[in-house]
Design an enzyme around this catalytic site. Structure first.
Site, PDB file in Angstrom:
ATOM      1  N   GLY A 173      -7.249   8.946   7.467  1.00  0.00           N
ATOM      2  CA  GLY A 173      -7.423   9.100   8.862  1.00  0.00           C
ATOM      3  C   GLY A 173      -8.841   9.472   9.159  1.00  0.00           C
ATOM      4  O   GLY A 173      -9.926   8.933   8.368  1.00  0.00           O
TER       5      GLY A 173
ATOM      6  N   GLY B  38      -8.780   6.082   1.621  1.00  0.00           N
ATOM      7  CA  GLY B  38      -9.316   7.059   2.784  1.00  0.00           C
ATOM      8  C   GLY B  38     -10.858   6.793   2.946  1.00  0.00           C
ATOM      9  O   GLY B  38     -11.541   7.408   3.363  1.00  0.00           O
TER      10      GLY B  38
ATOM     11  N   ASP C 147       0.847  -1.362   0.064  1.00  0.00           N
ATOM     12  CA  ASP C 147      -0.124  -0.176   0.194  1.00  0.00           C
ATOM     13  C   ASP C 147       0.805   1.180  -0.046  1.00  0.00           C
ATOM     14  O   ASP C 147       1.830   1.417   0.590  1.00  0.00           O
ATOM     15  CB  ASP C 147      -0.728  -0.184   1.246  1.00  0.00           C
ATOM     16  CG  ASP C 147      -1.895   0.984   1.168  1.00  0.00           C
ATOM     17  OD1 ASP C 147      -2.377   1.425   0.277  1.00  0.00           O
ATOM     18  OD2 ASP C 147      -2.174   1.448   2.558  1.00  0.00           O
TER      19      ASP C 147
HETATM   20  O1  G3H Z   1      -4.188   2.980   2.001  1.00  0.00           O
HETATM   21  C1  G3H Z   1      -5.063   3.063   2.844  1.00  0.00           C
HETATM   22  C2  G3H Z   1      -6.281   3.650   2.925  1.00  0.00           C
HETATM   23  O2  G3H Z   1      -6.454   4.872   2.000  1.00  0.00           O
HETATM   24  C3  G3H Z   1      -7.002   3.668   4.316  1.00  0.00           C
HETATM   25  O3  G3H Z   1      -7.618   5.135   4.578  1.00  0.00           O
HETATM   26  O4  G3H Z   1      -7.368   4.928   7.339  1.00  0.00           O
HETATM   27  O5  G3H Z   1      -8.691   6.293   5.960  1.00  0.00           O
HETATM   28  O6  G3H Z   1      -8.997   3.991   6.212  1.00  0.00           O
HETATM   29  P1  G3H Z   1      -8.254   5.121   5.984  1.00  0.00           P
HETATM   30 ZN    ZN Z   2      -4.508   5.154   0.863  1.00  0.00          ZN
END
Ligand code: G3H
Ligand code: ZN
Length: 283
Positions: free
Chosen positions: A180, A208, A81
């Protein structure tokens, strides 16, 4: 079984559903996600961020992910990621990841195309899928922070050029989500998702995605999102499980007892996400 990102996401693209990509950092998290996938008969993506790799070590993450994939019948992708460093992307490929993301979003369009092509040349030669990102997604993901004022939505024409010049397998687009915890309710640009999907006709990725209302996620999936990244919501579930257990059992010192309810809480959170994403029964 371990499969490539391309194989999984092409099916999601053709059949109009999304696969959850959940961030992993340790054994309990891997187990929680895999158990959820098995119970829901759903394909799943285990992904490690650079922070996750720093925490656990690439060898541990790769070994855990590959073992989990080998032991289960549901299709599993082991994915890097937000890879930002060419050498680290290569390291993940060498350790058996079946998919990698090269996040060149900090570069201009030509720079992003160049770094993406550099990764694709190697990755595709050894059958590893590649996700790229175009536009700038706001918020903080481990050590990568993009200020709200610097967040930029993906331009559909740039996206078309990007895909034509790279042959990337999936594309992460910036359409109003942020990494976040959200301060207010996120407003997604659904028209932009629709236009980009029509122009590109390929698997699209939403980052996200924690904290985005279920209805908005469902609409995004109906318009063409095929991979949904979730980290924060799983952290919240895990932490809640630990806190509740320790509140009731303040003297307990057994990590197995402390982590079991955390794992269960995370598993339930993953199952709920899979239901919203439409991946249940798609394994
Ligand atoms: O790459 C990982 C995600 O985009 C996670 O985003 O922490 O807002 O769920 P998040
Ligand atoms: Zn991400």
């Amino acid at each position: 079984m371990l499969v490539t990102g391309k194989e999984l996401l092409q099916d999601a693209h053709k059949n109009n559903y999304a696969v959850g990509a959940f961030n992993v950092n340790n054994m309990e998290i891997v187990q929680a996600i895999i158990e959820a996938a098995e119970e829901m008969n759903s394909p799943v993506i285990l992904q490690a961020s650079q922070g996750g790799l720093k925490y656990a070590g690439v060898e541990y993450i790769a070994a855990l992910g590959k073992l989990a994939a080998e032991k289960t019948k549901v299709p599993v992708v082991l994915h890097l990621d937000h890879g930002t460093d060419f050498d680290q992307v290569m390291l993940c490929i060498r350790h058996g990841f079946s998919s990698v993301m090269i996040d060149g979003s900090k570069f201009d369009l030509n720079g992003n195309i160049a770094i993406t092509n550099k990764v694709i040349e190697v990755a595709h030669a050894v059958g590893v899928s590649v996700e790229a990102e175009l536009g700038k997604i706001g918020g903080t993901e481990d050590h990568i922070t993009v200020d709200e004022k610097d967040a930029v939505f993906t331009d559909p024409n740039e996206a078309k050029r990007f895909v034509e010049e790279t042959n990337v397998d999936s594309l992460a687009i910036a359409v109003g989500t942020a990494h976040g915890v959200y301060k207010g309710e996120p407003k997604l640009d659904f028209d932009r998702i629709k236009i980009i999907k029509e122009m590109l006709n390929m698997p699209l990725v939403l980052h996200g995605s924690s904290g985005v209302p279920d209805e908005a996620i469902k609409k995004a999936v109906s318009l063409g999102i095929n991979k949904i990244n979730i980290d924060t919501d799983l952290r919240i579930a895990f932490a809640k499980g630990i806190k509740e257990f320790l509140k009731k059992n303040p003297d307990n010192i057994d990590p197995r007892k402390i982590l079991t309810p955390a794992k269960e809480a995370m598993k339930e959170a993953v199952k709920a996400k899979m239901t919203i994403f439409g991946s249940v029964g798609r394994a």
